[in-house]
Design a protein around this motif. Structure first.
Motif, mmCIF file in Angstrom:
data_model
loop_
_atom_site.group_PDB
_atom_site.id
_atom_site.type_symbol
_atom_site.label_atom_id
_atom_site.label_comp_id
_atom_site.label_asym_id
_atom_site.label_seq_id
_atom_site.Cartn_x
_atom_site.Cartn_y
_atom_site.Cartn_z
ATOM 1 N N LYS A 5 14.515 -72.547 -49.262
ATOM 2 C CA LYS A 5 14.335 -73.318 -48.034
ATOM 3 C C LYS A 5 13.653 -72.530 -46.903
ATOM 4 C CE LYS A 5 18.437 -76.115 -49.035
ATOM 5 N NZ LYS A 5 19.760 -76.589 -48.537
ATOM 6 N N PHE A 6 12.849 -71.510 -47.271
ATOM 7 C CA PHE A 6 12.130 -70.733 -46.246
ATOM 8 C C PHE A 6 11.072 -71.603 -45.568
ATOM 9 C CE2 PHE A 6 8.637 -67.802 -45.043
ATOM 10 C CZ PHE A 6 9.298 -67.107 -44.046
ATOM 11 N N LYS A 7 10.480 -72.511 -46.340
ATOM 12 C CA LYS A 7 9.456 -73.401 -45.776
ATOM 13 C C LYS A 7 10.060 -74.303 -44.704
ATOM 14 C CE LYS A 7 5.863 -76.670 -47.181
ATOM 15 N NZ LYS A 7 6.190 -77.690 -46.175
ATOM 16 N N VAL A 8 11.331 -74.678 -44.886
ATOM 17 C CA VAL A 8 12.006 -75.549 -43.904
ATOM 18 C C VAL A 8 12.150 -74.810 -42.566
ATOM 19 C CG1 VAL A 8 14.143 -76.781 -43.373
ATOM 20 C CG2 VAL A 8 13.236 -76.787 -45.712
ATOM 21 N N ILE A 9 12.464 -73.514 -42.621
ATOM 22 C CA ILE A 9 12.603 -72.712 -41.392
ATOM 23 C C ILE A 9 11.275 -72.697 -40.642
ATOM 24 C CG2 ILE A 9 13.075 -70.404 -40.469
ATOM 25 C CD1 ILE A 9 14.929 -69.964 -42.847
ATOM 26 N N ASN A 10 10.196 -72.462 -41.373
ATOM 27 C CA ASN A 10 8.870 -72.422 -40.753
ATOM 28 C C ASN A 10 8.500 -73.777 -40.150
ATOM 29 O OD1 ASN A 10 7.950 -69.776 -40.908
ATOM 30 N ND2 ASN A 10 7.255 -70.009 -43.034
ATOM 31 N N ASP A 11 8.771 -74.839 -40.911
ATOM 32 C CA ASP A 11 8.358 -76.169 -40.463
ATOM 33 C C ASP A 11 9.175 -76.656 -39.271
ATOM 34 O OD1 ASP A 11 6.520 -76.139 -42.443
ATOM 35 O OD2 ASP A 11 7.669 -77.402 -43.847
ATOM 36 N N ASN A 12 10.484 -76.414 -39.280
ATOM 37 C CA ASN A 12 11.364 -76.940 -38.235
ATOM 38 C C ASN A 12 11.476 -76.038 -37.008
ATOM 39 O OD1 ASN A 12 11.842 -79.116 -39.895
ATOM 40 N ND2 ASN A 12 13.793 -78.340 -40.666
ATOM 41 N N HIS A 13 11.340 -74.732 -37.206
ATOM 42 C CA HIS A 13 11.577 -73.801 -36.095
ATOM 43 C C HIS A 13 10.348 -72.943 -35.738
ATOM 44 C CE1 HIS A 13 15.860 -74.778 -36.269
ATOM 45 N NE2 HIS A 13 15.777 -74.635 -37.598
ATOM 46 N N GLY A 14 9.297 -73.087 -36.480
ATOM 47 C CA GLY A 14 8.071 -72.348 -36.179
ATOM 48 C C GLY A 14 7.982 -71.017 -36.928
ATOM 49 N N HIS A 15 6.751 -70.477 -36.940
ATOM 50 C CA HIS A 15 6.510 -69.241 -37.697
ATOM 51 C C HIS A 15 7.210 -68.031 -37.079
ATOM 52 C CE1 HIS A 15 3.668 -70.849 -40.615
ATOM 53 N NE2 HIS A 15 3.136 -71.579 -39.626
ATOM 54 N N ALA A 16 7.439 -68.054 -35.759
ATOM 55 C CA ALA A 16 8.138 -66.932 -35.124
ATOM 56 C C ALA A 16 9.550 -66.814 -35.682
ATOM 57 C CB ALA A 16 8.180 -67.112 -33.609
ATOM 58 N N ALA A 17 10.202 -67.954 -35.864
ATOM 59 C CA ALA A 17 11.543 -67.938 -36.443
ATOM 60 C C ALA A 17 11.490 -67.502 -37.903
ATOM 61 C CB ALA A 17 12.181 -69.322 -36.333
ATOM 62 N N GLY A 18 10.435 -67.937 -38.613
ATOM 63 C CA GLY A 18 10.258 -67.502 -40.003
ATOM 64 C C GLY A 18 10.101 -65.996 -40.105
ATOM 65 N N ASP A 19 9.330 -65.438 -39.159
ATOM 66 C CA ASP A 19 9.147 -63.979 -39.146
ATOM 67 C C ASP A 19 10.470 -63.264 -38.915
ATOM 68 O OD1 ASP A 19 6.489 -64.285 -39.585
ATOM 69 O OD2 ASP A 19 5.870 -63.934 -37.496
ATOM 70 N N GLU A 20 11.295 -63.797 -37.996
ATOM 71 C CA GLU A 20 12.589 -63.185 -37.720
ATOM 72 C C GLU A 20 13.480 -63.233 -38.968
ATOM 73 O OE1 GLU A 20 13.986 -61.498 -35.166
ATOM 74 O OE2 GLU A 20 11.930 -61.448 -34.387
ATOM 75 N N ALA A 21 13.413 -64.363 -39.675
ATOM 76 C CA ALA A 21 14.214 -64.499 -40.893
ATOM 77 C C ALA A 21 13.788 -63.472 -41.930
ATOM 78 C CB ALA A 21 14.084 -65.909 -41.456
ATOM 79 N N LEU A 22 12.479 -63.272 -42.070
ATOM 80 C CA LEU A 22 11.970 -62.282 -43.029
ATOM 81 C C LEU A 22 12.431 -60.866 -42.669
ATOM 82 C CD1 LEU A 22 8.289 -63.474 -43.659
ATOM 83 C CD2 LEU A 22 10.205 -63.537 -45.258
ATOM 84 N N LYS A 23 12.420 -60.536 -41.373
ATOM 85 C CA LYS A 23 12.843 -59.206 -40.956
ATOM 86 C C LYS A 23 14.333 -58.998 -41.211
ATOM 87 C CE LYS A 23 10.859 -59.439 -36.797
ATOM 88 N NZ LYS A 23 10.415 -59.016 -35.430
ATOM 89 N N ILE A 24 15.137 -60.013 -40.941
ATOM 90 C CA ILE A 24 16.593 -59.896 -41.165
ATOM 91 C C ILE A 24 16.883 -59.708 -42.663
ATOM 92 C CG2 ILE A 24 18.780 -61.167 -41.080
ATOM 93 C CD1 ILE A 24 17.744 -62.457 -38.477
ATOM 94 N N VAL A 25 16.208 -60.512 -43.502
ATOM 95 C CA VAL A 25 16.415 -60.405 -44.958
ATOM 96 C C VAL A 25 15.986 -59.015 -45.458
ATOM 97 C CG1 VAL A 25 15.693 -61.282 -47.210
ATOM 98 C CG2 VAL A 25 16.255 -62.882 -45.373
ATOM 99 N N SER A 26 14.839 -58.509 -44.917
ATOM 100 C CA SER A 26 14.329 -57.200 -45.384
ATOM 101 C C SER A 26 15.312 -56.085 -44.999
ATOM 102 C CB SER A 26 12.952 -56.934 -44.788
ATOM 103 O OG SER A 26 13.022 -56.754 -43.376
#
Length: 321
Positions: A298-319
Motif C-alpha cells: 500500500k505504498f502507492k496509497v500513501i503517495n496518492d492520498n498524502h503526497g510524495h513528501a509523505a511517501g519520502d518520509e515513509a521510505l526514510k522511516i522504513v530504511s
C-alpha cells in the motif's frame, strides 16, 4: 709630474714611492687639509676624470655624493681616528654615482700632517647585492602569497622557515615553530620509530599524511620533502597542502555514486557490485547466495492520498528500521 708633486710638498723620495702606487687598482690619494696632493691613475679613472687630470689641489670632499656631504664635512682627521672602513657614495663629474669603501691613514712627513686615502670601487658588488636582495624580496613575496604551506628544514627535521600559508594551515605562528621538529605538525610518527632518523626519506615522495593543528585537531594533508644543497650545507624544503575540502568532495562524489540520497541505503550500483562479489565468493566456496526482496504494501496509497513528501518520509522511516 714629479715637479708638480714637489711643488705640492712631496720630496723626491716620496715621488719615487708614489710611482709604485700607479700599479694599484684601487684609488690612492695623498691629501693635506682635505686637498689632493697626489692621485693615482686608477683613482682618476674611478672618479671619472679626463685624461692626465689628477685633481691636484682639489678638495677630496668635492667628489662625495650630496647625500654624503655631512660625512665628508667631518674631515679626514676623524676618518683616520676611526680606523675603520667607511662606506660612501662618490659622484663623478659626468653624474655617474660610485659606491666605495674608504680607508684613511694619517702620515707624518715634511713636518705636516698628511693623509693617505684608499678607496675601493664596490659599485658592481653593490649592484649585484641589490639585485640579489630584489630577487630575495620577490621570492619572499611569492612564498608569502601562495596557498600552499612552505617551510625549510635542517638535516634533523628542525623548522627554519614557515610561510604565512603554513601558519594558517597549522594555526602556529612563525615564532612558535622555528627551531622545533617537524613532527610537532603531525599527531604520530608517519612510519613508526624510524621517523626520528629517516624522516626526510619517509616524507620525500608526495604522499598523504595526517597533520595536526595547534589546537590538537587533525586533518588530511599532502606533504612532500625535497633535498636542497647549498655548498656543503644540506637542508630540505617541504610543501604542505590541506586536502580536507578535496577529501570531503571525494566522499560526496562516492556517496552520490553508491548511496541513495533520500534513505542513505546502498543504491542499485553498489547493490550490483556487492551481489557480484557475493556470487563470486559463493562460487569459490561452492555455497549458495540468498537474496531477500522486501516490498512495501500500500505504498502507492500513501503517495496518492498524502503526497510524495509523505511517501519520502515513509521510505526514510522504513530504511532506518
Amino acid at each position: 709630474t714629479k715637479n708638480e708633486m714637489q711643488l705640492n710638498g712631496l720630496d723626491q723620495d716620496w715621488s719615487s714611492r708614489l710611482e709604485l702606487l700607479e700599479q694599484v687598482h684601487n684609488l690612492i690619494a695623498v691629501c693635506r687639509d682635505d686637498r689632493i696632493l697626489y692621485l693615482n691613475s686608477a683613482g682618476a679613472k674611478i672618479l671619472g676624470l679626463q685624461k692626465n687630470d689628477r685633481a691636484y689641489n682639489a678638495k677630496l670632499a668635492s667628489f662625495f655624493h650630496p647625500d654624503f656631504k655631512d660625512i665628508a664635512a667631518l674631515g679626514l682627521d676623524v676618518f683616520a681616528e676611526d680606523e675603520t672602513v667607511i662606506s660612501v657614495k662618490l659622484l663623478r663629474p659626468d653624474g655617474i654615482e660610485v659606491d666605495a669603501e674608504i680607508w684613511v691613514t694619517r702620515l707624518n712627513f715634511s713636518g705636516e700632517t698628511t693623509y693617505l686615502v684608499e678607496a675601493h670601487d664596490i659599485t658592481s658588488h653593490m649592484r649585484a647585492a641589490r639585485a640579489l636582495r630584489s630577487r630575495e624580496q620577490r621570492l619572499e613575496g611569492i612564498l608569502n602569497t601562495v596557498a600552499d604551506g612552505i617551510m625549510s628544514l635542517d638535516d634533523h627535521g628542525n623548522i627554519q622557515s614557515f610561510n604565512p600559508a603554513a601558519e594558517k594551515i597549522f594555526g602556529f605562528t612563525y615564532d612558535e615553530v622555528i627551531g622545533s621538529n617537524v613532527r610537532i605538525l603531525m599527531p604520530v610518527p608517519v612510519e613508526g620509530d624510524n621517523f626520528g632518523t629517516d624522516w626526510a626519506k619517509t616524507l620525500a615522495p608526495d604522499r598523504e599524511v595526517v597533520g595536526q593543528r595547534k589546537d590538537g585537531n587533525t586533518f588530511p594533508m599532502e606533504m612532500a620533502v625535497r633535498e636542497m644543497r647549498q655548498g656543503e650545507n644540506l637542508s630540505f624544503t617541504s610543501i604542505v597542502r590541506d586536502i580536507t575540502a578535496r577529501k570531503e568532495a571525494e566522499e560526496r562524489v562516492y556517496n552520490l555514486a553508491h548511496f541513495d540520497p533520500l534513505t542513505g541505503l546502498p543504491n542499485r550500483h553498489l547493490l550490483g557490485d556487492r551481489l557480484e562479489e557475493s556470487i563470486k565468493r559463493a562460487s569459490r566456496s561452492k555455497s549458495e547466495v540468498a537474496l531477500m526482496f522486501i516490498d512495501l504494501d500500500k505504498f502507492k496509497v500513501i503517495n496518492d492520498n498524502h503526497g510524495h513528501a509523505a511517501g519520502d518520509e515513509a521510505l526514510k522511516i522504513v530504511s532506518q528500521r
